[in-house]
Write an enzyme that holds these catalytic residues in place. Sequence first.
Site, PDB file in Angstrom:
ATOM      1  CG  HIS A   4      -2.329  -0.451  -3.140  1.00 10.23           C
ATOM      2  ND1 HIS A   4      -3.804  -0.563  -3.187  1.00 10.23           N
ATOM      3  CD2 HIS A   4      -1.972  -1.534  -3.899  1.00 10.23           C
ATOM      4  CE1 HIS A   4      -4.045  -1.643  -4.009  1.00 10.23           C
ATOM      5  NE2 HIS A   4      -2.681  -2.192  -4.548  1.00 10.23           N
ATOM      6  CD  GLU A  24      -0.623  -6.332  -8.485  1.00 10.90           C
ATOM      7  OE1 GLU A  24       0.853  -6.780  -8.692  1.00 10.90           O
ATOM      8  OE2 GLU A  24      -1.283  -6.586  -7.737  1.00 10.90           O
TER       9      GLU A  24
END
Length: 214
Positions: free
Chosen positions: A11, A86
Amino acid sequence: MTETTLYLVRHGETEYNRRRIMQGRRIDSSLNETGRRQARALARRFSGASLDAIYTSALSRSIETAEIVAVHHPDVPRYSLPGLDEMSWGVYEGEKPSDRLRQMLDRMYAEWDRGNFEHRVEEGESIYDVQERSVAAVDHIVANQRGSTVLVVAHGRLLRVLLASILDVGLERMNEFDHANTCVNVVTYRDRRYESSLLNCTAHLPRVDSVLME
């Protein structure tokens, strides 16, 4: 021979990245202006690509990055998989740079150096936890997108664990996989094997944006 191509991408930058605040799985931050600029550059890179599907984690920074890329691919289906989230850093998520945080990371890295990938902080995940769910997520993508070209937007530590696992180099080498914001990794699945042809590529970014951040 059926071949599935995965573009595994990190990202764009968030304020947590910029300020080096521990982010992790339970911090659902958005992109900052640098991150949006990086995502727009990524979108230009993929504007002429033939994509069959886009997958993200369930976190906003991943989804927002993919949404910016998807402007050029409005008819491509998008999916969210929590298995791509994550790594959870438990009670340390949201903590600013501090002696306490550095000491925790030093202990964590020392355990990893000893091959102890079961080690975790309070309320956090181990590397084995991340490996199990990230590999399962990618196996799901390959099974459902066989013969396709797929963009996958995920996260730095998760990508390190995932690449070390599917490329079969061993978790002890996960930190060899750099992960600048919006970096592109190209992995092909064929003959029941994953092979990489490009790693941590930031050719689409101005040099100042190509920063490695945990």
